[in-house]
Design a protein around this motif. Structure first.
Motif, PDB file in Angstrom:
ATOM      1  N   ASP A  98     -23.400  12.028 -23.545  1.00 43.46           N
ATOM      2  CA  ASP A  98     -22.981  13.394 -24.230  1.00 43.46           C
ATOM      3  C   ASP A  98     -24.167  14.493 -24.016  1.00 43.46           C
ATOM      4  O   ASP A  98     -23.635  15.623 -23.867  1.00 43.46           O
ATOM      5  N   GLU A  99     -25.316  14.035 -23.820  1.00 47.05           N
ATOM      6  CA  GLU A  99     -26.349  15.024 -23.488  1.00 47.05           C
ATOM      7  C   GLU A  99     -26.310  15.354 -21.979  1.00 47.05           C
ATOM      8  O   GLU A  99     -26.449  16.454 -21.613  1.00 47.05           O
ATOM      9  N   ASP A 101     -23.340  15.692 -20.602  1.00 48.09           N
ATOM     10  CA  ASP A 101     -22.269  16.529 -20.412  1.00 48.09           C
ATOM     11  C   ASP A 101     -22.889  18.094 -20.970  1.00 48.09           C
ATOM     12  O   ASP A 101     -22.358  18.994 -20.483  1.00 48.09           O
ATOM     13  N   ARG A 102     -23.752  17.974 -21.839  1.00 47.48           N
ATOM     14  CA  ARG A 102     -24.280  19.472 -22.403  1.00 47.48           C
ATOM     15  C   ARG A 102     -24.926  20.051 -21.239  1.00 47.48           C
ATOM     16  O   ARG A 102     -24.926  21.085 -21.076  1.00 47.48           O
TER      17      ARG A 102
END
Length: 113
Positions: A98-99, A101-102
């Motif tokens: 998720d990091e 993707d950010r």
């Protein structure tokens, strides 16, 4: 108990007494007798479950590795296009998906401006 029940045919009065004693023993110990066949089947089932679990774990790990590699490639490509210093791969490898993707979203936003 199963063997005794199978081998012995008791008169009705004794069978009632026997069943009372058997019930008391079973409820006291809370451990039903497990035959050798049942123990072997349980062990085989456990081994099979472990093998299946390991295979699924490898498959999931392989899939996650592919996704991780794609995300790192996207980040480094966007950094190249934006003429930014490349983030070292080993630094990206320790970040959760998720990091990553950010980071991709931030870099894409910079690209659009």
């Amino acid at each position: 108990m199963r063997l005794l029940d199978w081998l012995l045919k008791l008169p009705d009065e004794l069978e009632i007494d026997f069943n009372k004693v058997r019930f008391e023993l079973l409820t006291e110990n809370q451990m039903p007798y497990v035959t050798s066949f049942e123990r072997i089947a349980k062990q085989e089932g456990l081994k099979e479950g472990i093998i299946i679990g390991e295979e699924r774990g490898r498959d999931e790990g392989r899939d996650e590795g592919k996704v991780l590699g794609l995300r790192i490639g996207q980040i480094q490509t966007l950094e190249e296009v934006l003429r930014l210093p490349l983030t070292p791969e080993d630094e990206l490898l320790v970040k959760p998906l998720d990091e990553l993707d950010r980071i991709i979203s931030v870099l894409k936003a910079k690209l659009i401006r």
